[in-house]
Design an enzyme around this catalytic site. Structure first.
Site, PDB file in Angstrom:
ATOM      1  CE1 TYR A  11      -3.287   2.815   0.333  1.00 41.53           C
ATOM      2  CE2 TYR A  11      -3.461   2.369   2.686  1.00 41.53           C
ATOM      3  CZ  TYR A  11      -3.843   3.089   1.573  1.00 41.53           C
ATOM      4  OH  TYR A  11      -4.786   4.086   1.696  1.00 41.53           O
ATOM      5  CE  LYS A  40      -6.381   1.972  -1.653  1.00 46.23           C
ATOM      6  NZ  LYS A  40      -7.382   1.851  -0.584  1.00 46.23           N
TER       7      LYS A  40
END
Length: 170
Positions: A11, A40
């Site tokens: 992330y 992400k």
């Protein structure tokens, strides 16, 4: 990461972590630890390079719904979404239309729901999303610190969007 066999998702969120993981760093980390299955990427400027260099290793996805068509155009398989908690059927419709090659339909649905995608981020996530769901009849109780209820001004803006989309009554 080395101490688990569980699948992991990187992330990259410089706005919250204060540092940006470069594509070079993510490439090196994932060479050393093979259980990463996705990224992400919140740094939209680096999404194209991340897709180009890392998508052969794992799924690379944009961070939010308002970036999903850009991600699809680059070959991302989806988006890790907050709006999917509120309007899952609309996100499925966008992705299904895109995958069927009906980009005009995907764009039409996307633009219709863009105000909701934007309002989710009026407060730090998940504050606005939890408020939206509570207004739609889901009871999650009191949010825990550091989460909090949106300000009265933001609640009004969220309610206006929810009403305009017939997600709550007038």
């Amino acid at each position: 990461a080395e101490n688990t066999k569980l699948p992991l998702v990187l992330y990259n969120c410089p706005s919250r972590a204060i540092i940006n993981m470069s594509v070079d760093l993510m490439d090196r980390i994932t060479d050393e630890v093979p259980n990463f299955v996705g990224l992400k990427q919140t740094n939209i400027d680096e999404l194209p390079e991340a897709v180009r260099r890392l998508s052969g290793k794992f799924k690379v996805m944009p961070c939010a719904e308002d970036q999903m068509l850009f991600g699809f155009a680059l070959g991302s398989p989806g988006v890790l979404s907050f709006a999917a908690n509120v309007i899952p059927d609309r996100l499925v419709a966008i992705q299904t239309a895109w995958e069927a090659g009906d980009h005009d339909k995907a764009r039409e649905i996307y633009l219709e729901w863009l105000p909701l995608f934007k309002i989710i981020h009026i407060e730090p996530v998940p504050n606005a999303m939890v408020y939206m769901l509570s207004r739609m009849g889901w009871n999650f109780g009191t949010q825990r610190i550091p989460a909090h209820e949106p300000s009265e001004e933001h609640k009004q803006k969220i309610d206006d969007i929810l009403r305009s989309k017939n997600l709550i009554g007038q």
